[in-house]
Design a protein around this motif. Sequence first.
Motif, PDB file in Angstrom:
ATOM      1  N   PHE A  16      -1.921   7.703  44.318  1.00  0.00           N
ATOM      2  CA  PHE A  16      -1.021   7.427  43.203  1.00  0.00           C
ATOM      3  C   PHE A  16      -1.457   8.189  41.953  1.00  0.00           C
ATOM      4  O   PHE A  16      -0.621   8.716  41.212  1.00  0.00           O
ATOM      5  N   ALA A  17      -2.754   8.265  41.716  1.00  0.00           N
ATOM      6  CA  ALA A  17      -3.251   9.023  40.556  1.00  0.00           C
ATOM      7  C   ALA A  17      -2.842  10.493  40.672  1.00  0.00           C
ATOM      8  O   ALA A  17      -2.426  11.116  39.681  1.00  0.00           O
ATOM      9  N   ALA A  21      -0.204  12.286  38.128  1.00  0.00           N
ATOM     10  CA  ALA A  21      -0.660  13.486  37.412  1.00  0.00           C
ATOM     11  C   ALA A  21       0.260  14.663  37.709  1.00  0.00           C
ATOM     12  O   ALA A  21       0.623  15.418  36.795  1.00  0.00           O
ATOM     13  N   SER A  22       0.644  14.828  38.962  1.00  0.00           N
ATOM     14  CA  SER A  22       1.540  15.923  39.337  1.00  0.00           C
ATOM     15  C   SER A  22       2.880  15.803  38.616  1.00  0.00           C
ATOM     16  O   SER A  22       3.409  16.786  38.083  1.00  0.00           O
ATOM     17  N   ARG A  23       3.422  14.605  38.588  1.00  0.00           N
ATOM     18  CA  ARG A  23       4.706  14.387  37.890  1.00  0.00           C
ATOM     19  C   ARG A  23       4.570  14.674  36.394  1.00  0.00           C
ATOM     20  O   ARG A  23       5.455  15.267  35.792  1.00  0.00           O
ATOM     21  N   ALA A  24       3.467  14.248  35.794  1.00  0.00           N
ATOM     22  CA  ALA A  24       3.259  14.474  34.360  1.00  0.00           C
ATOM     23  C   ALA A  24       3.174  15.969  34.058  1.00  0.00           C
ATOM     24  O   ALA A  24       3.793  16.456  33.101  1.00  0.00           O
ATOM     25  N   VAL A  25       2.431  16.691  34.873  1.00  0.00           N
ATOM     26  CA  VAL A  25       2.256  18.130  34.643  1.00  0.00           C
ATOM     27  C   VAL A  25       3.583  18.869  34.843  1.00  0.00           C
ATOM     28  O   VAL A  25       3.979  19.682  34.002  1.00  0.00           O
ATOM     29  N   THR A  26       4.274  18.584  35.935  1.00  0.00           N
ATOM     30  CA  THR A  26       5.535  19.301  36.181  1.00  0.00           C
ATOM     31  C   THR A  26       6.589  18.916  35.156  1.00  0.00           C
ATOM     32  O   THR A  26       7.423  19.745  34.792  1.00  0.00           O
ATOM     33  N   GLU A  35      13.695  27.224  29.441  1.00  0.00           N
ATOM     34  CA  GLU A  35      13.983  28.332  28.524  1.00  0.00           C
ATOM     35  C   GLU A  35      14.043  29.669  29.263  1.00  0.00           C
ATOM     36  O   GLU A  35      14.690  30.608  28.808  1.00  0.00           O
ATOM     37  N   LEU A  36      13.360  29.751  30.399  1.00  0.00           N
ATOM     38  CA  LEU A  36      13.318  30.974  31.198  1.00  0.00           C
ATOM     39  C   LEU A  36      14.269  30.905  32.393  1.00  0.00           C
ATOM     40  O   LEU A  36      14.317  31.819  33.200  1.00  0.00           O
ATOM     41  N   ASN A  37      14.980  29.781  32.492  1.00  0.00           N
ATOM     42  CA  ASN A  37      15.915  29.559  33.589  1.00  0.00           C
ATOM     43  C   ASN A  37      15.196  29.509  34.940  1.00  0.00           C
ATOM     44  O   ASN A  37      15.700  30.001  35.941  1.00  0.00           O
ATOM     45  N   LEU A  38      13.993  28.922  34.929  1.00  0.00           N
ATOM     46  CA  LEU A  38      13.180  28.801  36.140  1.00  0.00           C
ATOM     47  C   LEU A  38      12.841  27.349  36.425  1.00  0.00           C
ATOM     48  O   LEU A  38      12.620  26.572  35.493  1.00  0.00           O
ATOM     49  N   THR A  39      12.770  27.012  37.692  1.00  0.00           N
ATOM     50  CA  THR A  39      12.184  25.740  38.096  1.00  0.00           C
ATOM     51  C   THR A  39      10.690  25.983  38.317  1.00  0.00           C
ATOM     52  O   THR A  39      10.240  27.136  38.409  1.00  0.00           O
ATOM     53  N   TYR A  40       9.935  24.905  38.449  1.00  0.00           N
ATOM     54  CA  TYR A  40       8.505  25.068  38.681  1.00  0.00           C
ATOM     55  C   TYR A  40       8.209  25.826  39.985  1.00  0.00           C
ATOM     56  O   TYR A  40       7.410  26.773  39.970  1.00  0.00           O
TER      57      TYR A  40
END
Length: 155
Positions: A16-17, A21-26, A35-40
């Motif tokens: 879960f941690a 963390a992954s959700r927060a960063v992405t 702004e760049l019209n890109l997904t992660y």
Amino acid sequence: MEMPAEAPRLDDQVCFALYAASRAVTSLYRPLLDELNLTYPQYLVMMVLWEHGSSQVKDLGAALSLDSGTLSPLLKRLEKLEYVRRERRSDDERSVCVTLTEKGESLKEKTISLPVTMGEAMGLDSAGLDELRETLRALTNSVNDYRVRPTAAAS
């Protein structure tokens, strides 16, 4: 079947941690990449191409741990944005080469500050980021090795 006296607590779970963390960063990346019209995931593809230049689709998939079913739509969208060009190799029609366009190459300049922004947001100094990266790589390798390990029943 006897239940343990105390059920596992969500906050005690490493998985879960990692997920949180992954959700927060992405989610921090999202407005910056919008702004760049890109997904992660598209940004990750672009990073591989900026670093290595033209690449075969299979090599991109290996670098990003993505299968072709996931990677193909990403590449189609990047091609539609005119950031990349996909071409079948003349010596092997089954192999597709992905190349940055001039527009895709010029996008790199606009992303140079992203790692600094992300590092600041994570609240870690350079040594802390290095340690976290190495820990996450070791965790990934360990889990991947565990998944492919033969089971006792197969022996």
